[in-house]
Design a protein around this motif. Structure first.
Motif, PDB file in Angstrom:
ATOM      1  N   PRO A 165       0.821  -1.212   0.000  1.00 59.58           N
ATOM      2  CA  PRO A 165       0.000   0.000   0.000  1.00 59.58           C
ATOM      3  C   PRO A 165       0.851   1.257   0.000  1.00 59.58           C
ATOM      4  O   PRO A 165       2.068   1.174   0.182  1.00 59.58           O
ATOM      5  N   PRO A 166       0.224   2.423  -0.182  1.00 60.52           N
ATOM      6  CA  PRO A 166       0.987   3.670  -0.165  1.00 60.52           C
ATOM      7  C   PRO A 166       1.697   3.844   1.179  1.00 60.52           C
ATOM      8  O   PRO A 166       1.200   3.410   2.218  1.00 60.52           O
ATOM      9  N   PRO A 167       2.859   4.479   1.183  1.00 55.72           N
ATOM     10  CA  PRO A 167       3.591   4.673   2.434  1.00 55.72           C
ATOM     11  C   PRO A 167       2.855   5.631   3.367  1.00 55.72           C
ATOM     12  O   PRO A 167       2.051   6.462   2.933  1.00 55.72           O
ATOM     13  N   THR A 168       3.159   5.503   4.664  1.00 49.81           N
ATOM     14  CA  THR A 168       2.522   6.359   5.667  1.00 49.81           C
ATOM     15  C   THR A 168       3.474   7.379   6.280  1.00 49.81           C
ATOM     16  O   THR A 168       3.025   8.358   6.860  1.00 49.81           O
ATOM     17  N   ALA A 169       4.776   7.140   6.154  1.00 52.08           N
ATOM     18  CA  ALA A 169       5.747   8.047   6.784  1.00 52.08           C
ATOM     19  C   ALA A 169       7.058   7.988   6.038  1.00 52.08           C
ATOM     20  O   ALA A 169       7.338   7.023   5.316  1.00 52.08           O
ATOM     21  N   MET A 170       7.867   9.028   6.230  1.00 51.97           N
ATOM     22  CA  MET A 170       9.219   9.007   5.678  1.00 51.97           C
ATOM     23  C   MET A 170      10.186   9.568   6.704  1.00 51.97           C
ATOM     24  O   MET A 170       9.827  10.404   7.537  1.00 51.97           O
ATOM     25  N   VAL A 171      11.426   9.090   6.626  1.00 49.66           N
ATOM     26  CA  VAL A 171      12.466   9.448   7.581  1.00 49.66           C
ATOM     27  C   VAL A 171      13.480  10.363   6.906  1.00 49.66           C
ATOM     28  O   VAL A 171      13.871  10.138   5.753  1.00 49.66           O
TER      29      VAL A 171
END
Length: 402
Positions: A165-171
């Motif tokens: 699924p589409p990502p929820t967060a990025m670092v």
């Protein structure tokens, strides 16, 4: 008893442990190991901070449980720091929380915001917790090549396009551990714009923000609207040489801060109150010590780059952090970073961190920490010179008088 634990199965062997075991075995045999592996500050914590710890610890009313979110004085000191350093206003009750170092804060926020099946965008190479904090929480990682800030941004769109699924967060992590790359405010503006477009939470690791050698490094919270989607992790460990004290803080979006606070309320009672008081003294007190540490790291960087390059191993000069990100010498590159690191410690008695421990993209490099004095760094260069010569690498400049 079945000990095939699900979460442990998801964790690979700790790459750095192989170097650490070799280091311990050699030291047990009496070898003098020059340890440039772990980013463990070697300078003493400034005296006024230690004095405040001792003074507070003698009080009879401070030895009980502390405040999980952090004492009010320290949260206020954090808001003052952000105001004077970045011109960013924070609400100390809703947008700041004290953590047991940034590592604990990151791991517990990962637990709070992710669920099995969630996809997180993480830079590669990067600090292992940026990925494994989420993996332990049950999420999945989409590693994005990130040798430079520009490369990371350009690869994020492709990563999002093919994530299901589409990502929820990025670092984010700048100054970067391990690459020592820095970014400017325009980078953060583009990152916030990208995150808004794709409905992403942004987790920004700012652990090395005060160890810069050129221009002061920015904060993502300086970007208009960043607090709507982002939080930032900072630690006292590097700035004030307080690594063992385990104290840091998270600032930014109040819902994310609140989620972290709720998880922490089940897991801990906060750092020891005298440590929090001393951390307050660090942030509110004189900052000459920070300038002094920065100059020491700068001098060590210059000695490292100059002496290692003359020894036959050219090292790019880092712009920030307490690390150099060093390409493995070309004739030895095929052995990979772990084998190179093991040979280096066995034959040259110099310990470095294998780049593979920071992700697949890091395997052509090793990370060198500026945690030994200049004399020891020069000795490491002499050892490495002999090591390279023994491998047939002859294109070496004549050594100048040490």
């Amino acid at each position: 008893m079945n000990t095939d634990f699900h979460k442990i199965r998801r964790l690979p062997p700790y790459v750095f442990e192989q170097v650490n075991r070799t280091k311990a075995a050699l030291r047990a045999q009496g070898a003098d190991i020059i340890d440039l592996g772990m980013g463990n500050p070697d300078m003493p914590t400034p005296e006024h901070i230690v004095d405040k710890l001792c003074e507070t610890a003698r009080r009879p009313d401070v030895n009980g449980y502390s405040a999980s979110r952090g004492i009010k004085g320290l949260r206020r000191a954090v808001t003052n720091y952000y105001q004077r350093r970045f011109d960013v206003s924070l609400d100390m009750d809703r947008e700041v929380i004290v953590t047991l170092g940034s590592k604990e804060g990151f791991a517990n926020l990962a637990q709070a915001i992710s669920a099995p099946g969630d996809v997180i965008l993480s830079p590669d190479p990067s600090y292992p917790l940026h990925s494994f904090g989420f993996i332990i929480a049950g999420a999945s990682i989409r590693s994005v090549p990130a040798h430079t800030p520009e490369e990371y941004l350009s690869n994020l769109s492709k990563a999002v396009k093919y994530c299901v699924p589409p990502p929820t967060a990025m670092v984010l992590c700048f100054p970067s551990n391990p690459t020592a790359e820095v970014c400017d405010l325009d980078f953060y503006k583009e990152a916030v714009k990208f995150a808004r477009k794709h409905d992403l939470i942004v987790l920004s690791d700012l652990a090395y923000n005060e160890i810069y050698f050129d221009e002061p490094t920015p904060s993502i919270l300086q970007v208009d609207g960043a607090k709507d989607i982002a939080v930032e992790f900072t630690t006292m460990s590097k700035t004030y040489s307080m690594a063992g004290w385990r104290i840091g803080f998270v600032a930014g979006n109040e819902k994310l801060v609140g989620a972290l606070g709720r998880v922490k309320s089940y897991l801990d009672y906060g750092a020891y109150t005298p440590i929090q008081v001393a951390a307050t003294a660090a942030l509110d007190g004189p900052q000459d010590c920070v300038d002094e540490f920065r100059q020491i790291y700068r001098s060590r960087r210059d000695v490292l780059v100059e002496s290692f390059t003359r020894a036959g191993w050219p090292i790019p000069s880092p712009k920030a952090s307490m690390f150099a990100w060093a390409p493995i010498p070309e004739p030895l590159k095929e052995m990979g970073s772990l084998e190179f690191s093991l040979q280096l410690i066995n034959d040259a008695h110099v310990a470095v961190a294998p780049g593979a421990g920071f992700g697949e993209q890091g395997d052509g490099h090793v990370r060198i920490a500026l945690v030994e004095n200049e004399q020891r760094i020069r000795q490491a260069a002499r050892n490495i010179r002999k090591f390279l010569q023994s491998r047939g690498i002859k294109d070496i400049q004549p050594a100048a008088a040490e």
